[in-house]
Write a protein that holds these residues in place. Structure first.
Motif, mmCIF file in Angstrom:
data_model
loop_
_atom_site.group_PDB
_atom_site.id
_atom_site.type_symbol
_atom_site.label_atom_id
_atom_site.label_comp_id
_atom_site.label_asym_id
_atom_site.label_seq_id
_atom_site.Cartn_x
_atom_site.Cartn_y
_atom_site.Cartn_z
ATOM 1 N N GLY A 43 27.754 35.145 13.955
ATOM 2 C CA GLY A 43 26.631 36.070 14.087
ATOM 3 C C GLY A 43 26.488 36.954 12.866
ATOM 4 O O GLY A 43 25.375 37.235 12.415
ATOM 5 N N GLN A 44 27.603 37.404 12.310
ATOM 6 C CA GLN A 44 27.555 38.218 11.093
ATOM 7 C C GLN A 44 26.977 37.428 9.928
ATOM 8 O O GLN A 44 26.205 37.955 9.115
ATOM 9 N N VAL A 45 27.337 36.144 9.837
ATOM 10 C CA VAL A 45 26.830 35.292 8.754
ATOM 11 C C VAL A 45 25.319 35.123 8.885
ATOM 12 O O VAL A 45 24.578 35.243 7.898
ATOM 13 N N PHE A 46 24.829 34.871 10.099
ATOM 14 C CA PHE A 46 23.386 34.697 10.280
ATOM 15 C C PHE A 46 22.626 35.993 10.018
ATOM 16 O O PHE A 46 21.527 35.971 9.461
ATOM 17 N N ARG A 47 23.202 37.131 10.392
ATOM 18 C CA ARG A 47 22.564 38.409 10.085
ATOM 19 C C ARG A 47 22.526 38.640 8.575
ATOM 20 O O ARG A 47 21.554 39.179 8.040
ATOM 21 N N LEU A 48 23.574 38.223 7.871
ATOM 22 C CA LEU A 48 23.605 38.341 6.416
ATOM 23 C C LEU A 48 22.528 37.468 5.783
ATOM 24 O O LEU A 48 21.818 37.900 4.867
ATOM 25 N N PHE A 49 22.374 36.226 6.270
ATOM 26 C CA PHE A 49 21.327 35.349 5.757
ATOM 27 C C PHE A 49 19.948 35.921 6.042
ATOM 28 O O PHE A 49 19.043 35.840 5.211
ATOM 29 N N GLN A 50 19.772 36.484 7.228
ATOM 30 C CA GLN A 50 18.475 37.046 7.602
ATOM 31 C C GLN A 50 18.138 38.268 6.756
ATOM 32 O O GLN A 50 16.989 38.454 6.356
ATOM 33 N N LYS A 51 19.131 39.053 6.428
ATOM 34 C CA LYS A 51 18.901 40.272 5.656
ATOM 35 C C LYS A 51 18.640 39.977 4.181
ATOM 36 O O LYS A 51 17.791 40.601 3.562
#
Length: 105
Positions: A43-51
């Motif tokens: 989830g942290q990785v996907f939030r990083l990609f989204q940001k």
């Protein structure tokens, strides 16, 4: 003589530990921190990609261009562009244009 009560012996002051004792105590409390699960890391990785999708997309685009230029060779790219140009000049159909674009990749 009268005995003193235990509360009077303990005056409210606590003894402070030495540097080594403080270090050991800090290690004990730090080791009790829970390790994140794999789903929370994902989830942290996907939030990083989204940001930061613009920055990461730009890096990927630069890498793609440099990979085409340097890995396939500059002369190959020039020959492929001339092939595409000849295909487009010869016929104006969309499928021919896609064939020419496919030769670039």
């Amino acid at each position: 003589m009268a005995k003193k009560a235990k509360s009077s012996v303990f005056s409210g002051r606590l003894r402070q530990g030495t540097k080594a004792q403080k270090r050991v105590q800090a290690k004990k409390t730090a080791s009790k921190v829970a390790v994140p699960t794999s789903f929370s890391i994902l989830g942290q990785v996907f939030r990083l990609f989204q940001k930061h999708w613009r920055i990461l997309g730009g890096i990927m685009l630069v890498y793609l261009v440099l990979n085409i230029v340097f890995a396939s060779g500059l002369s190959t790219v020039i020959n492929n562009f001339s092939t595409v140009k000849d295909n487009l000049a010869g016929s104006r159909t969309f499928s021919d244009a896609l064939d020419g674009f496919g030769s670039l990749l």
